[in-house]
Design a protein around this motif. Sequence first.
Motif, PDB file in Angstrom:
ATOM      1  N   GLU A   1      -6.830  -5.296  -1.479  1.00  0.00           N
ATOM      2  CA  GLU A   1      -7.956  -5.964  -0.822  1.00  0.00           C
ATOM      3  C   GLU A   1      -7.625  -7.417  -0.478  1.00  0.00           C
ATOM      4  O   GLU A   1      -7.968  -7.901   0.593  1.00  0.00           O
ATOM      5  CB  GLU A   1      -9.219  -5.900  -1.688  1.00  0.00           C
ATOM      6  CG  GLU A   1      -9.812  -4.516  -1.791  1.00  0.00           C
ATOM      7  CD  GLU A   1     -10.247  -3.945  -0.462  1.00  0.00           C
ATOM      8  OE1 GLU A   1     -10.816  -4.685   0.372  1.00  0.00           O
ATOM      9  OE2 GLU A   1     -10.026  -2.740  -0.243  1.00  0.00           O
ATOM     10  N   LEU A   2      -6.955  -8.089  -1.397  1.00  0.00           N
ATOM     11  CA  LEU A   2      -6.574  -9.482  -1.154  1.00  0.00           C
ATOM     12  C   LEU A   2      -5.610  -9.586   0.020  1.00  0.00           C
ATOM     13  O   LEU A   2      -5.777 -10.436   0.903  1.00  0.00           O
ATOM     14  CB  LEU A   2      -5.955 -10.089  -2.410  1.00  0.00           C
ATOM     15  CG  LEU A   2      -5.504 -11.539  -2.303  1.00  0.00           C
ATOM     16  CD1 LEU A   2      -6.681 -12.449  -2.012  1.00  0.00           C
ATOM     17  CD2 LEU A   2      -4.811 -11.968  -3.598  1.00  0.00           C
ATOM     18  N   LEU A   3      -4.625  -8.717   0.064  1.00  0.00           N
ATOM     19  CA  LEU A   3      -3.656  -8.746   1.167  1.00  0.00           C
ATOM     20  C   LEU A   3      -4.314  -8.385   2.494  1.00  0.00           C
ATOM     21  O   LEU A   3      -3.985  -8.967   3.533  1.00  0.00           O
ATOM     22  CB  LEU A   3      -2.478  -7.816   0.868  1.00  0.00           C
ATOM     23  CG  LEU A   3      -1.558  -8.269  -0.271  1.00  0.00           C
ATOM     24  CD1 LEU A   3      -0.528  -7.184  -0.575  1.00  0.00           C
ATOM     25  CD2 LEU A   3      -0.885  -9.583   0.042  1.00  0.00           C
ATOM     26  N   ILE A   4      -5.239  -7.449   2.471  1.00  0.00           N
ATOM     27  CA  ILE A   4      -5.970  -7.093   3.691  1.00  0.00           C
ATOM     28  C   ILE A   4      -6.778  -8.299   4.165  1.00  0.00           C
ATOM     29  O   ILE A   4      -6.771  -8.643   5.343  1.00  0.00           O
ATOM     30  CB  ILE A   4      -6.878  -5.863   3.451  1.00  0.00           C
ATOM     31  CG1 ILE A   4      -6.006  -4.606   3.307  1.00  0.00           C
ATOM     32  CG2 ILE A   4      -7.896  -5.703   4.573  1.00  0.00           C
ATOM     33  CD1 ILE A   4      -6.749  -3.389   2.779  1.00  0.00           C
TER      34      ILE A   4
ATOM     35  N   SER B   1       2.224  -7.390 -10.817  1.00  0.00           N
ATOM     36  CA  SER B   1       3.059  -6.264 -11.216  1.00  0.00           C
ATOM     37  C   SER B   1       2.211  -5.110 -11.730  1.00  0.00           C
ATOM     38  O   SER B   1       1.163  -5.316 -12.342  1.00  0.00           O
ATOM     39  CB  SER B   1       4.050  -6.694 -12.302  1.00  0.00           C
ATOM     40  OG  SER B   1       4.922  -7.678 -11.809  1.00  0.00           O
ATOM     41  N   THR B   2       2.672  -3.893 -11.474  1.00  0.00           N
ATOM     42  CA  THR B   2       1.988  -2.700 -11.957  1.00  0.00           C
ATOM     43  C   THR B   2       2.780  -1.985 -13.048  1.00  0.00           C
ATOM     44  O   THR B   2       2.306  -1.008 -13.616  1.00  0.00           O
ATOM     45  CB  THR B   2       1.717  -1.710 -10.804  1.00  0.00           C
ATOM     46  OG1 THR B   2       2.960  -1.373 -10.168  1.00  0.00           O
ATOM     47  CG2 THR B   2       0.766  -2.324  -9.778  1.00  0.00           C
ATOM     48  N   TYR B   3       3.962  -2.472 -13.335  1.00  0.00           N
ATOM     49  CA  TYR B   3       4.841  -1.849 -14.322  1.00  0.00           C
ATOM     50  C   TYR B   3       4.292  -2.007 -15.732  1.00  0.00           C
ATOM     51  O   TYR B   3       3.806  -3.062 -16.104  1.00  0.00           O
ATOM     52  CB  TYR B   3       6.236  -2.469 -14.239  1.00  0.00           C
ATOM     53  CG  TYR B   3       7.190  -1.976 -15.288  1.00  0.00           C
ATOM     54  CD1 TYR B   3       7.698  -0.690 -15.227  1.00  0.00           C
ATOM     55  CD2 TYR B   3       7.575  -2.796 -16.337  1.00  0.00           C
ATOM     56  CE1 TYR B   3       8.579  -0.225 -16.190  1.00  0.00           C
ATOM     57  CE2 TYR B   3       8.454  -2.345 -17.305  1.00  0.00           C
ATOM     58  CZ  TYR B   3       8.946  -1.064 -17.227  1.00  0.00           C
ATOM     59  OH  TYR B   3       9.812  -0.602 -18.179  1.00  0.00           O
TER      60      TYR B   3
ATOM     61  N   THR C   1      -5.252  -3.362 -10.476  1.00  0.00           N
ATOM     62  CA  THR C   1      -4.274  -4.237  -9.823  1.00  0.00           C
ATOM     63  C   THR C   1      -4.033  -3.792  -8.388  1.00  0.00           C
ATOM     64  O   THR C   1      -4.028  -4.618  -7.468  1.00  0.00           O
ATOM     65  CB  THR C   1      -2.947  -4.250 -10.607  1.00  0.00           C
ATOM     66  OG1 THR C   1      -3.196  -4.694 -11.943  1.00  0.00           O
ATOM     67  CG2 THR C   1      -1.928  -5.168  -9.951  1.00  0.00           C
ATOM     68  N   LYS C   2      -3.849  -2.503  -8.177  1.00  0.00           N
ATOM     69  CA  LYS C   2      -3.611  -1.985  -6.823  1.00  0.00           C
ATOM     70  C   LYS C   2      -4.785  -2.297  -5.901  1.00  0.00           C
ATOM     71  O   LYS C   2      -4.587  -2.750  -4.773  1.00  0.00           O
ATOM     72  CB  LYS C   2      -3.376  -0.470  -6.873  1.00  0.00           C
ATOM     73  CG  LYS C   2      -2.050  -0.066  -7.441  1.00  0.00           C
ATOM     74  CD  LYS C   2      -1.956   1.450  -7.535  1.00  0.00           C
ATOM     75  CE  LYS C   2      -0.738   1.887  -8.283  1.00  0.00           C
ATOM     76  NZ  LYS C   2      -0.665   3.348  -8.432  1.00  0.00           N
TER      77      LYS C   2
ATOM     78  N   ILE D   1       0.831  -1.198   0.000  1.00  0.00           N
ATOM     79  CA  ILE D   1       0.000   0.000   0.000  1.00  0.00           C
ATOM     80  C   ILE D   1       0.873   1.260   0.000  1.00  0.00           C
ATOM     81  O   ILE D   1       0.620   2.205  -0.749  1.00  0.00           O
ATOM     82  CB  ILE D   1      -0.990  -0.018   1.184  1.00  0.00           C
ATOM     83  CG1 ILE D   1      -2.031  -1.125   0.952  1.00  0.00           C
ATOM     84  CG2 ILE D   1      -1.663   1.336   1.378  1.00  0.00           C
ATOM     85  CD1 ILE D   1      -2.914  -1.424   2.151  1.00  0.00           C
ATOM     86  N   LYS D   2       1.916   1.271   0.822  1.00  0.00           N
ATOM     87  CA  LYS D   2       2.807   2.431   0.880  1.00  0.00           C
ATOM     88  C   LYS D   2       3.465   2.684  -0.474  1.00  0.00           C
ATOM     89  O   LYS D   2       3.468   3.826  -0.966  1.00  0.00           O
ATOM     90  CB  LYS D   2       3.886   2.225   1.955  1.00  0.00           C
ATOM     91  CG  LYS D   2       4.868   3.382   2.079  1.00  0.00           C
ATOM     92  CD  LYS D   2       5.862   3.161   3.185  1.00  0.00           C
ATOM     93  CE  LYS D   2       6.933   2.222   2.725  1.00  0.00           C
ATOM     94  NZ  LYS D   2       8.029   2.056   3.677  1.00  0.00           N
ATOM     95  N   LEU D   3       3.992   1.648  -1.086  1.00  0.00           N
ATOM     96  CA  LEU D   3       4.635   1.804  -2.393  1.00  0.00           C
ATOM     97  C   LEU D   3       3.628   2.271  -3.438  1.00  0.00           C
ATOM     98  O   LEU D   3       3.921   3.188  -4.221  1.00  0.00           O
ATOM     99  CB  LEU D   3       5.291   0.490  -2.826  1.00  0.00           C
ATOM    100  CG  LEU D   3       6.505   0.054  -2.001  1.00  0.00           C
ATOM    101  CD1 LEU D   3       6.886  -1.384  -2.325  1.00  0.00           C
ATOM    102  CD2 LEU D   3       7.687   0.989  -2.219  1.00  0.00           C
ATOM    103  N   SER D   4       2.460   1.670  -3.454  1.00  0.00           N
ATOM    104  CA  SER D   4       1.421   2.058  -4.420  1.00  0.00           C
ATOM    105  C   SER D   4       1.015   3.511  -4.238  1.00  0.00           C
ATOM    106  O   SER D   4       0.898   4.256  -5.210  1.00  0.00           O
ATOM    107  CB  SER D   4       0.195   1.162  -4.270  1.00  0.00           C
ATOM    108  OG  SER D   4       0.510  -0.157  -4.608  1.00  0.00           O
ATOM    109  N   ASN D   5       0.808   3.913  -2.989  1.00  0.00           N
ATOM    110  CA  ASN D   5       0.412   5.289  -2.709  1.00  0.00           C
ATOM    111  C   ASN D   5       1.492   6.298  -3.078  1.00  0.00           C
ATOM    112  O   ASN D   5       1.191   7.459  -3.362  1.00  0.00           O
ATOM    113  CB  ASN D   5       0.021   5.459  -1.247  1.00  0.00           C
ATOM    114  CG  ASN D   5      -1.298   4.794  -0.920  1.00  0.00           C
ATOM    115  OD1 ASN D   5      -2.090   4.480  -1.796  1.00  0.00           O
ATOM    116  ND2 ASN D   5      -1.535   4.561   0.363  1.00  0.00           N
TER     117      ASN D   5
END
Length: 145
Positions: free
Chosen positions: A125-128, A107-109, A119-120, A89-93
Amino acid sequence: MTKKVFAYARKNIKNELIDEQIKLIKTYCEDNDIELDERGLIIDDSENTFLREGYNALCSYMMRDGDVLIISELDRLGRDIGAIKDEWIKLSNNGIELIILNNPLLSTYDKSDTEKDVTKRVVSELLIYISEKEKAKNKRKQAEG
């Protein structure tokens, strides 16, 4: 703005070969015409503690919005699913694009903005969900124990 590419490898188990992670990263970059400067390859040896000086430096002052981080596996981000979720989440944000070699679907690249957003959201949501299930399981075990 030019995207910078970083890669992160972490040794976390005694005698774990970090060379394999580095080889996977370098091979991926060569096969996909991605330029990875040697200074952008950050390696931590955290087999006895979880002090990740290299990773902390990456997140604190090396990577910027739009940069790319390559990791061999999602678990390089943390020791448990809660930590992995928080880092994701931190990296995505912060606008960091991820390349996860063993699971390219995460991957989001090099995806469109819509694909990145989907993807994010799905991965977050899956990780949560997995994190909450893990916590509930641990509480249940503690109550039984």
